[in-house]
Design a protein around this motif. Structure first.
Motif, PDB file in Angstrom:
ATOM      1  N   HIS A  30      39.704  32.453  42.107  1.00 17.04           N
ATOM      2  CA  HIS A  30      39.225  33.632  42.826  1.00 17.04           C
ATOM      3  C   HIS A  30      37.694  33.623  42.878  1.00 17.04           C
ATOM      4  O   HIS A  30      37.037  34.648  42.768  1.00 17.04           O
ATOM      5  CB  HIS A  30      39.729  34.922  42.175  1.00 17.04           C
ATOM      6  CG  HIS A  30      41.194  35.088  42.325  1.00 17.04           C
ATOM      7  ND1 HIS A  30      42.093  34.416  41.526  1.00 17.04           N
ATOM      8  CD2 HIS A  30      41.935  35.806  43.189  1.00 17.04           C
ATOM      9  CE1 HIS A  30      43.315  34.737  41.903  1.00 17.04           C
ATOM     10  NE2 HIS A  30      43.254  35.571  42.904  1.00 17.04           N
ATOM     11  N   HIS A  34      36.593  30.700  47.389  1.00 19.34           N
ATOM     12  CA  HIS A  34      37.836  31.315  47.903  1.00 19.34           C
ATOM     13  C   HIS A  34      37.469  32.412  48.905  1.00 19.34           C
ATOM     14  O   HIS A  34      38.028  32.481  50.005  1.00 19.34           O
ATOM     15  CB  HIS A  34      38.665  31.888  46.742  1.00 19.34           C
ATOM     16  CG  HIS A  34      39.689  32.899  47.176  1.00 19.34           C
ATOM     17  ND1 HIS A  34      40.769  32.571  47.979  1.00 19.34           N
ATOM     18  CD2 HIS A  34      39.798  34.234  46.947  1.00 19.34           C
ATOM     19  CE1 HIS A  34      41.488  33.666  48.215  1.00 19.34           C
ATOM     20  NE2 HIS A  34      40.917  34.684  47.608  1.00 19.34           N
ATOM     21  N   HIS A  63      37.380  41.580  49.266  1.00 20.50           N
ATOM     22  CA  HIS A  63      38.791  41.759  48.880  1.00 20.50           C
ATOM     23  C   HIS A  63      39.086  41.399  47.425  1.00 20.50           C
ATOM     24  O   HIS A  63      40.026  41.922  46.844  1.00 20.50           O
ATOM     25  CB  HIS A  63      39.720  41.001  49.835  1.00 20.50           C
ATOM     26  CG  HIS A  63      39.921  39.563  49.485  1.00 20.50           C
ATOM     27  ND1 HIS A  63      39.032  38.577  49.821  1.00 20.50           N
ATOM     28  CD2 HIS A  63      40.910  38.943  48.795  1.00 20.50           C
ATOM     29  CE1 HIS A  63      39.482  37.418  49.374  1.00 20.50           C
ATOM     30  NE2 HIS A  63      40.613  37.610  48.736  1.00 20.50           N
ATOM     31  N   ASP A  64      38.299  40.488  46.839  1.00 23.48           N
ATOM     32  CA  ASP A  64      38.547  40.110  45.434  1.00 23.48           C
ATOM     33  C   ASP A  64      37.394  40.533  44.529  1.00 23.48           C
ATOM     34  O   ASP A  64      37.217  39.966  43.455  1.00 23.48           O
ATOM     35  CB  ASP A  64      38.731  38.584  45.321  1.00 23.48           C
ATOM     36  CG  ASP A  64      40.180  38.169  45.521  1.00 23.48           C
ATOM     37  OD1 ASP A  64      41.075  39.024  45.357  1.00 23.48           O
ATOM     38  OD2 ASP A  64      40.414  36.983  45.842  1.00 23.48           O
ATOM     39  N   ASP A 129      44.011  35.609  53.276  1.00 21.80           N
ATOM     40  CA  ASP A 129      44.125  35.465  51.825  1.00 21.80           C
ATOM     41  C   ASP A 129      45.391  34.683  51.478  1.00 21.80           C
ATOM     42  O   ASP A 129      45.390  33.821  50.601  1.00 21.80           O
ATOM     43  CB  ASP A 129      44.157  36.863  51.182  1.00 21.80           C
ATOM     44  CG  ASP A 129      43.916  36.820  49.685  1.00 21.80           C
ATOM     45  OD1 ASP A 129      43.113  35.979  49.231  1.00 21.80           O
ATOM     46  OD2 ASP A 129      44.531  37.630  48.972  1.00 21.80           O
TER      47      ASP A 129
HETATM   48 NI    NI Z   1      41.956  36.558  47.393  1.00 14.85          NI
END
Ligand code: NI
Length: 222
Positions: A30, A34, A63-64, A129
């Motif tokens: 992550h 990524h 998003h992460d 994703d």
């Molecule tokens: Ni992700």
């Protein structure tokens, strides 16, 4: 270019730097790279599907930012961190709401747990994703994550599970090979957009070939 576009281009550029500084060197798959891949793939899909690119860009980048898997299962930290960042940088309230809604709802929660998204922009970021979870990069990330969690590469005595709740999925501790059957091989049929479905096809076949070969070599009889 109108003022709004310039303002959001600035926010996007600042967000890249912010996410890069937070995610660099992360070793479980992550990491910043990524996020770069998800961003690039999401933008490609967004062009083809005529989506709002500023929302896709910011949701993909953030998003992460604080994945629940790394905060003792707390699913609220990611959207909260993204909200604070976007607010601080002058994004509009309705845009912030849309982006945090995407981040809060996009992750995979088990084969039979609904994680569908309402907006086209959300569907696109979720697709991007998921595309990064399959294919050659997906395989590498899966083993990196399994290693970080101390999971066995494979244990033929433990069959893959079929999770019906997110709670079961979160505490799952089976082998990394099982993870292919519990999640990765299911993703191709969960893509939201046609563009993502097309990309997923070849990556899926690559994983099937990999597993076929892996299981043949496993017994050392090849
Ligand atoms: Ni992700």
């Amino acid at each position: 270019m109108n003022d709004d576009l310039v303002r959001y281009d600035n926010i996007i550029e600042k967000t890249k730097e912010y996410v890069k500084s937070r995610q660099s060197g992360e070793a479980s798959g992550h990491d910043w790279w990524h996020t770069v891949r998800v961003y690039n793939t999401a933008m490609t899909i967004a062009e083809k599907e005529n989506a709002d690119t500023k929302i896709v860009a910011l949701a993909a980048l953030l998003h992460d930012i604080a994945d629940y898997k790394f905060y003792d299962g707390d699913e609220t930290i990611g959207p909260k961190t993204a909200r604070e960042w976007l607010f601080k940088n002058g994004a509009d309230e309705n845009i912030i709401n849309e982006i945090t809604d995407i981040i809060a709802n996009m992750s995979f929660k088990g084969a039979h747990v609904d994680s569908s998204l309402k907006t086209l922009e959300g569907k696109i970021v979720q697709d991007a994703d998921r595309l990064d979870a399959i294919g050659a990069v997906g395989i590498a990330r899966t083993f990196a994550y399994g290693g970080k969690k101390g999971r066995a590469i494979y244990n033929p005595d433990i069959p893959p599970a079929n999770f019906t709740t997110f709670e079961e999925y979160k505490i799952n501790n089976s082998s990394t090979i099982n993870h292919f059957y519990e999640k990765l091989l299911l993703l191709k049929d969960l893509m939201n957009t046609q563009t993502a479905r097309d990309i997923a096809e070849e990556r899926h076949k690559f994983m099937e070939n990999f597993l076929d070969r892996f299981l043949k070599e496993w017994d050392g009889n090849i």
